[in-house]
Motif scaffolding. Structure first.
Motif: not given
Length: 127
Positions: A38-50, A73-75, A91-93, A103-112
């Motif tokens: 690909a000529p540039q990074p994918f602008v979508g997200s294939r996964g959001k949870g870290i 954090e997850y909403p 997600v329970e803290m 202890q807490i999974p993060l919500l971060v779009p893959q592109v970020k």
């Protein structure tokens, strides 16, 4: 005029695995070539949870602060019942422990993750 580059490793693909390997090799001063079709990074997200264990890997790589800063954090999740909607924590803290510091999974779009946290350490060759 010829141009040569010493490369120990060729990494194919700039997804999460390819960029993680590139950051690790860069910090170990291993010469690599990171290529992607690909000529540039994918602008979508294939996964959001870290997940917490992945956060430990990113801490070891020295990029966890940038990943945390680019997400959150997850909403709360809304559940609809016969009595109406109920908002619940997704997600329970838990308190961190030496064995599990995150202890807490993060919500971060893959592109970020790729652009803000990891790709500053690498250069990608594209067609």
């Amino acid at each position: 005029m010829s141009h040569t580059t010493d490369t120990d490793v060729i990494i194919c693909g700039t997804g999460a695995a390819g960029l993680t390997l590139a950051v690790d090799l860069a910090r170990r001063n291993v010469a690599f070539l990171l290529i992607d079709k690909a000529p540039q990074p994918f602008v979508g997200s294939r996964g959001k949870g870290i997940q917490p264990r992945s956060q430990e890997v990113f801490e070891d790589l020295g990029v966890i602060d940038r990943i945390v800063a680019s997400g959150g954090e997850y909403p709360v999740q809304r559940i609809y019942t016969d009595d109406g909607p109920i908002d619940q924590v997704a997600v329970e803290m838990s308190d961190p422990t030496p064995e599990e510091p995150y202890q807490i999974p993060l919500l971060v779009p893959q592109v970020k993750v790729m652009t803000s946290a990891m790709s500053s350490a690498v250069t990608v060759a594209t067609p």
